[in-house]
Design an enzyme around this catalytic site. Structure first.
Site, mmCIF file in Angstrom:
data_model
loop_
_atom_site.group_PDB
_atom_site.id
_atom_site.type_symbol
_atom_site.label_atom_id
_atom_site.label_comp_id
_atom_site.label_asym_id
_atom_site.label_seq_id
_atom_site.Cartn_x
_atom_site.Cartn_y
_atom_site.Cartn_z
ATOM 1 N N LYS A 244 9.279 -7.765 -4.370
ATOM 2 C CA LYS A 244 8.086 -7.076 -3.888
ATOM 3 C C LYS A 244 8.491 -6.084 -2.812
ATOM 4 O O LYS A 244 9.442 -6.311 -2.058
ATOM 5 C CB LYS A 244 7.090 -8.087 -3.315
ATOM 6 C CG LYS A 244 5.848 -7.479 -2.710
ATOM 7 C CD LYS A 244 4.966 -8.562 -2.100
ATOM 8 C CE LYS A 244 3.801 -7.939 -1.380
ATOM 9 N NZ LYS A 244 2.978 -8.941 -0.701
ATOM 10 N N GLU A 294 -5.623 -9.384 10.596
ATOM 11 C CA GLU A 294 -4.542 -10.345 10.317
ATOM 12 C C GLU A 294 -3.847 -10.781 11.606
ATOM 13 O O GLU A 294 -3.309 -9.952 12.344
ATOM 14 C CB GLU A 294 -3.531 -9.706 9.369
ATOM 15 C CG GLU A 294 -2.364 -10.593 8.994
ATOM 16 C CD GLU A 294 -1.436 -9.933 7.998
ATOM 17 O OE1 GLU A 294 -0.392 -10.508 7.698
ATOM 18 O OE2 GLU A 294 -1.775 -8.830 7.512
ATOM 19 N N GLY A 311 -3.833 -9.615 -0.914
ATOM 20 C CA GLY A 311 -4.798 -9.488 -2.002
ATOM 21 C C GLY A 311 -6.035 -8.816 -1.451
ATOM 22 O O GLY A 311 -6.725 -9.375 -0.609
ATOM 23 N N GLU A 331 0.556 -12.950 -5.654
ATOM 24 C CA GLU A 331 1.020 -12.209 -4.493
ATOM 25 C C GLU A 331 0.624 -12.903 -3.193
ATOM 26 O O GLU A 331 1.396 -12.945 -2.235
ATOM 27 C CB GLU A 331 0.433 -10.789 -4.530
ATOM 28 C CG GLU A 331 0.955 -9.932 -5.654
ATOM 29 C CD GLU A 331 2.461 -9.740 -5.577
ATOM 30 O OE1 GLU A 331 2.970 -9.489 -4.469
ATOM 31 O OE2 GLU A 331 3.127 -9.849 -6.610
ATOM 32 N N ALA A 392 3.556 -9.655 3.391
ATOM 33 C CA ALA A 392 2.334 -8.864 3.238
ATOM 34 C C ALA A 392 2.507 -7.437 3.717
ATOM 35 O O ALA A 392 1.743 -6.548 3.316
ATOM 36 C CB ALA A 392 1.187 -9.533 3.994
ATOM 37 N N ARG A 436 -4.512 -1.361 9.533
ATOM 38 C CA ARG A 436 -5.781 -0.647 9.710
ATOM 39 C C ARG A 436 -5.749 0.100 11.036
ATOM 40 O O ARG A 436 -6.636 -0.027 11.880
ATOM 41 C CB ARG A 436 -6.989 -1.601 9.659
ATOM 42 C CG ARG A 436 -6.997 -2.534 8.505
ATOM 43 C CD ARG A 436 -7.220 -1.803 7.164
ATOM 44 N NE ARG A 436 -6.381 -2.410 6.137
ATOM 45 C CZ ARG A 436 -6.657 -3.546 5.514
ATOM 46 N NH1 ARG A 436 -7.764 -4.187 5.797
ATOM 47 N NH2 ARG A 436 -5.839 -4.029 4.605
ATOM 48 N N GLY A 450 -0.730 1.237 3.253
ATOM 49 C CA GLY A 450 0.307 0.924 2.277
ATOM 50 C C GLY A 450 -0.221 0.073 1.144
ATOM 51 O O GLY A 450 -1.367 -0.390 1.151
ATOM 52 N N GLU A 465 -5.059 2.932 -4.573
ATOM 53 C CA GLU A 465 -5.256 1.916 -3.539
ATOM 54 C C GLU A 465 -5.073 2.490 -2.145
ATOM 55 O O GLU A 465 -5.876 2.248 -1.234
ATOM 56 C CB GLU A 465 -4.278 0.754 -3.751
ATOM 57 C CG GLU A 465 -4.392 -0.323 -2.688
ATOM 58 C CD GLU A 465 -3.399 -1.452 -2.904
ATOM 59 O OE1 GLU A 465 -3.029 -2.080 -1.896
ATOM 60 O OE2 GLU A 465 -3.026 -1.722 -4.051
ATOM 61 N N LYS A 469 -7.795 2.975 0.987
ATOM 62 C CA LYS A 469 -7.623 2.449 2.342
ATOM 63 C C LYS A 469 -7.705 3.553 3.389
ATOM 64 O O LYS A 469 -8.311 3.371 4.460
ATOM 65 C CB LYS A 469 -6.288 1.706 2.439
ATOM 66 C CG LYS A 469 -6.290 0.409 1.641
ATOM 67 C CD LYS A 469 -4.938 -0.259 1.676
ATOM 68 C CE LYS A 469 -4.988 -1.585 0.912
ATOM 69 N NZ LYS A 469 -3.677 -2.238 0.823
#
Length: 494
Positions: A244, A294, A311, A331, A392, A436, A450, A465, A469
């Site tokens: 990943k 987070e 996710g 994921e 992540a 963010r 990202g 995506e 964002k």
């Protein structure tokens, strides 16, 4: 650092009559006589380089609204807005640390311990009012080129600290004695500042969040460069070199006028209520600001919590499909397994719920699994060093993913996706992951976002995506935005 820090907080009974210089703050729970007595007592315990730390309760006020009135020309300001939880504003520097290199977490822990461990009266104030060392790390240990980018860690013991939780509010001042600064002058400075803040007619409306955002004069193109990087990253994933990779893009926005970052944070407070808003601004440089959903780790009374947040989907039908997406669940589980493995290797016994839950932050929904463990005597920043960066925000395997990011991202990540937060005098701590987020310097606003690449990822969908964002972040900042297409599937990671 050889300085000795003495905390002398005051909590006098309401019946005490205040003495000069002036009447008591509205809270009615302190008097200047008690504050001065505590200051004199603390000063007796100091060496020549000592620092006196005094605190006083205030009537409940909003630290975000009062930060401009708190600064007094100081060249550092910080905001930690977890409202309705802890809200903390700080300005000025009493002690600070700035360095880069692989030992940055260890040295930041040592700096914090020396600054905060020698407290004369650590239990004389509630937890919200404890002295704190404020911390901002960069994503990588060091800038790619020496002398460029941000340092590996910046740590500050602030001069002023205004904290609120619930209806309780405290103001703290920390000053080195000597050179004309005496115990009395520190007590007087704190008392007069408290009177000025409480004399304001309610919370100022300058940062109400209701005003319209500025116009965007220019946006830098990013799609072509990001598409090329994604294609190269996918080659590494498909070849098996990486499981990943989380590739980020940075967009430059030129605003039509300079903007105070507190205006943007006021918008984020309204539109990202479930996240923790933050501001880190040194001197006249760029201001790091954002709303992180987070937590890398939180430590409270010997208990640790870390969030697996991976996710992502926009609110609507895609969010409803997120729990049933085998790809997103896979994921997400990669992040959960990585965090629990790190904690086990550190000797902790992590616990987690069996299934992830949905967590909404603004216009996005995430799969979220909280992971908890007893701290068992470990130092918070040592665990942060082991946890950062999680899959992540970087990828798997970690070392190979970090090397790939260095070669594929044409910019310094700086503070993006790095830990930011604080550690207090009792060892409690909180570090959020600075996603963010953006960097504001006058009219220049940089936004970073990202997406995670795995086997089967399609470049066009990853671009959608990231566009989503960037658009959501601009919307939450109350900026006019470009039309962005909806993603064809639930988004993956940050």
């Amino acid at each position: 650092m050889s300085s000795r820090l003495v905390a002398a907080s005051v909590q006098a009974p309401p019946s005490v009559t205040p003495s000069s210089p002036g009447s008591a703050p509205e809270s009615g729970t302190a008097s200047f006589a008690d504050l001065l007595a505590a200051a004199v007592q603390g000063a007796r315990q100091l060496d020549e380089e000592g620092v006196l730390s005094l605190a006083i309760p205030l009537a409940s006020r909003d630290p975000m609204a009062l930060l401009p009135h708190l600064e007094g020309g100081h060249r550092f300001r910080f905001l930690w807005d977890g409202a309705p939880g802890l809200c903390l504003a700080a300005s000025g520097k009493t002690h600070s640390l700035e360095l880069s290199g692989p030992r940055r977490f260890e040295l930041a822990q040592r700096f914090s311990a020396v600054s905060l461990s020698r407290l004369a009266a650590p239990q004389s104030c509630p937890p919200l009012a404890r002295p704190r060392v404020l911390l901002a790390f960069s994503f990588f240990d060091s800038p790619l080129q020496e002398g460029s980018g941000v340092s590996g860690v910046q740590a500050v013991l602030p001069r002023w600290q205004l904290s609120r939780q619930g209806r309780h509010c405290w103001l703290r001042l920390q000053r080195s004695l000597g050179g004309g600064v005496t115990a009395r002058s520190v007590a007087e400075e704190l008392w007069e500042q408290a009177r000025r803040l409480e004399a304001l007619p309610g919370d100022p409306e300058a940062w109400s969040g209701r005003d319209l955002g500025p116009a965007v004069a220019q946006r830098s193109p990013w799609q072509d460069g990001y598409r090329t990087a994604v294609e190269r990253g996918l080659e590494l994933v498909e070849a098996g070199a990486l499981r990943k990779l989380v590739l980020a893009v940075r967009q430059q926005l030129l605003l039509d006028a300079p903007l105070d970052p507190l205006r943007l944070l006021a918008h984020l407070r309204q539109r990202q209520p479930g996240s923790c808003r933050f501001l880190w601004q040194l001197a006249d440089g760029a201001a790091l600001l954002g709303a992180s959903p987070e937590r890398l780790l939180t430590v409270r009374q010997g208990q640790l919590r870390s969030d697996a947040l991976a996710g992502t989907a926009p609110i609507g039908p895609a969010a409803e499909l997120l729990p049933g997406s085998s790809k997103d669940r896979h994921e997400h589980e990669l992040v959960v397994e990585a965090i629990t493995q790190v904690l086990r290797e550190a000797g902790l016994d992590p616990r987690r719920p069996r299934h992830p839950r949905l967590a909404r932050h603004g216009q996005l929904v995430h799969l979220h699994t909280p992971i908890t463990a007893a701290l068992a005597g470990h130092q918070p920043l040592a665990l942060a060093a082991a946890l950062h960066p999680t899959p992540a925000v970087a990828g798997l395997p970690r070392r190979e993913a970090m090397a790939a990011l260095r070669s594929l991202e044409p910019f310094e990540r700086g503070h993006y996706a790095a830990p930011i937060g604080w550690i207090d005098s009792e060892g409690d701590a909180e570090l959020r992951v600075a996603i963010r987020s953006g960097s504001l310097h006058g009219r220049q606003l940089e936004l970073t976002a990202g997406a995670g690449l795995v086997q089967g990822s399609v470049p066009e969908r990853e671009l959608q995506e990231v566009a989503l964002k960037l658009g959501v972040l601009q919307q939450q900042l109350n900026l006019p935005q470009e039309p962005t297409p909806q993603p064809l599937r639930p988004a993956v990671n940050h």
